[in-house]
Design an enzyme around this catalytic site. Structure first.
Site, PDB file in Angstrom:
ATOM      1  N   LEU A 117       0.858  -1.177   0.000  1.00  0.00           N
ATOM      2  CA  LEU A 117       0.000   0.000   0.000  1.00  0.00           C
ATOM      3  C   LEU A 117       0.900   1.235   0.000  1.00  0.00           C
ATOM      4  CD1 LEU A 117      -2.543  -1.181   2.714  1.00  0.00           C
ATOM      5  CD2 LEU A 117      -2.954  -1.061   0.245  1.00  0.00           C
ATOM      6  N   SER A 118       0.323   2.396  -0.274  1.00  0.00           N
ATOM      7  CA  SER A 118       1.172   3.584  -0.341  1.00  0.00           C
ATOM      8  C   SER A 118       1.884   3.833   0.985  1.00  0.00           C
ATOM      9  CB  SER A 118       0.361   4.808  -0.763  1.00  0.00           C
ATOM     10  OG  SER A 118      -0.714   5.046   0.116  1.00  0.00           O
ATOM     11  N   GLU A 119       1.203   3.552   2.109  1.00  0.00           N
ATOM     12  CA  GLU A 119       1.872   3.661   3.410  1.00  0.00           C
ATOM     13  C   GLU A 119       1.366   2.612   4.387  1.00  0.00           C
ATOM     14  OE1 GLU A 119       3.715   7.466   2.238  1.00  0.00           O
ATOM     15  OE2 GLU A 119       1.638   6.843   2.015  1.00  0.00           O
ATOM     16  N   THR A 120       2.293   2.163   5.216  1.00  0.00           N
ATOM     17  CA  THR A 120       1.976   1.374   6.413  1.00  0.00           C
ATOM     18  C   THR A 120       2.453   2.172   7.612  1.00  0.00           C
ATOM     19  OG1 THR A 120       2.162  -0.759   5.278  1.00  0.00           O
ATOM     20  CG2 THR A 120       2.416  -0.761   7.674  1.00  0.00           C
ATOM     21  N   HIS A 153      -2.798  10.396   5.427  1.00  0.00           N
ATOM     22  CA  HIS A 153      -3.873   9.398   5.429  1.00  0.00           C
ATOM     23  C   HIS A 153      -3.580   8.243   6.378  1.00  0.00           C
ATOM     24  CE1 HIS A 153      -1.433   6.926   2.668  1.00  0.00           C
ATOM     25  NE2 HIS A 153      -2.293   5.955   2.874  1.00  0.00           N
TER      26      HIS A 153
END
Length: 274
Positions: free
Chosen positions: A47-50, A79
């Protein structure tokens, strides 16, 4: 083989329905894992960020938070912070309506506001910068009316256009952008619908993400810019990715308040070697 388990949540942030907004993985921890393991978890999540966070033992913050893309750790992420606050409020039984989060970008706060959460983030200063012809060509060849760089994150450049349809319809050459020395590209234009002050998108294939669906950090760049242009304190942005999302922003000195909702999509466990 002996294993250990960690809780994991996937949250759709900056939306009130599933399959919209920006998905983030959230991993609450009792103590930090190694940087290598956290990076591998983020890569596996893809995902774009964890986001990872641990409780603070005293001090001014409740938790210490960190964010990883599939390839690198980043100093600020909106987000995934919204997603983490959603988990803390709604899954971990946090008492109170204000969470304080220590981060690489200082102390951030997340405040419950009905069904929404309001983040208090630092404004991202900008500086004049010329964008190369290679970037312009990779974005489709339309010349922006203004370009600048982000002071606090020198991997990012911003191109301003005068027509939201240019931003909405842009189909960048991601392979070319990915070669631009870890540079992310923000594109933005005036809003084109009632209630929208700005339309933006964020491309960063060099950092492992072709396009981020809805970005809190980016709105700490574009919201102050458009607020000054429009002579307003409150501005509403739409991030015109395939998933899309609306971010309500309020400029407060050197801070930006970002308001959005979030929904739980996945709740499970990570299984790691002990």
């Amino acid at each position: 083989m002996t294993t250990q388990t960690l809780p994991i949540y996937q949250i759709d942030a900056f939306t009130d329905v599933p399959f919209a907004g920006n998905p983030a993985a959230v991993v609450p921890l009792s103590g930090w894992l190694s940087d290598d393991v956290m990076q591998k978890i983020a890569m596996e999540n893809n995902l774009s960020e964890t986001a990872f966070f641990v409780p603070c033992d005293g001090g001014e913050a409740d938790f210490h938070i960190r964010w990883f893309t599939p390839t690198v750790e980043v100093p600020l992420c909106g987000h995934a912070t919204l997603a983490s606050a959603f988990v803390i409020f709604n899954q971990l039984g946090f008492e109170g309506d204000l969470i304080k989060l220590q981060s690489q970008s200082g102390v951030l706060t997340a405040r419950r506001d009905g069904e929404a959460i309001v983040l208090n983030f630092p404004k991202q200063p900008i500086k004049a910068e010329t964008v190369s012809s290679d970037v312009i060509d990779a974005l489709g060849g339309v010349m922006p009316v203004e370009t600048f760089g982000v002071v606090s994150r020198d991997t990012d450049i911003v191109a301003v256009f005068d027509d939201a349809s240019i931003v909405r319809n842009m189909r960048p050459d991601m392979s070319t952008l990915a070669k631009l020395a870890d540079r992310g590209v923000i594109v933005t234009a005036p809003g084109d619908k009632t209630g929208l002050d700005m339309v933006s998108r964020y491309f960063l294939p060099a950092l492992g993400i072709d396009e981020d669906p809805v970005t809190g950090y980016m709105h700490c760049v574009v919201a102050p810019y458009w607020a000054e242009k429009l002579g307003q304190v409150d501005v509403v942005g739409y991030q015109a990715s395939a998933r899309g999302g609306v971010v309500a922003c309020k400029i407060d000195g050197d801070r930006v308040h970002l308001k959005g909702e979030a929904v739980l999509f996945v709740k499970g466990e990570i299984v790691l070697p002990a």
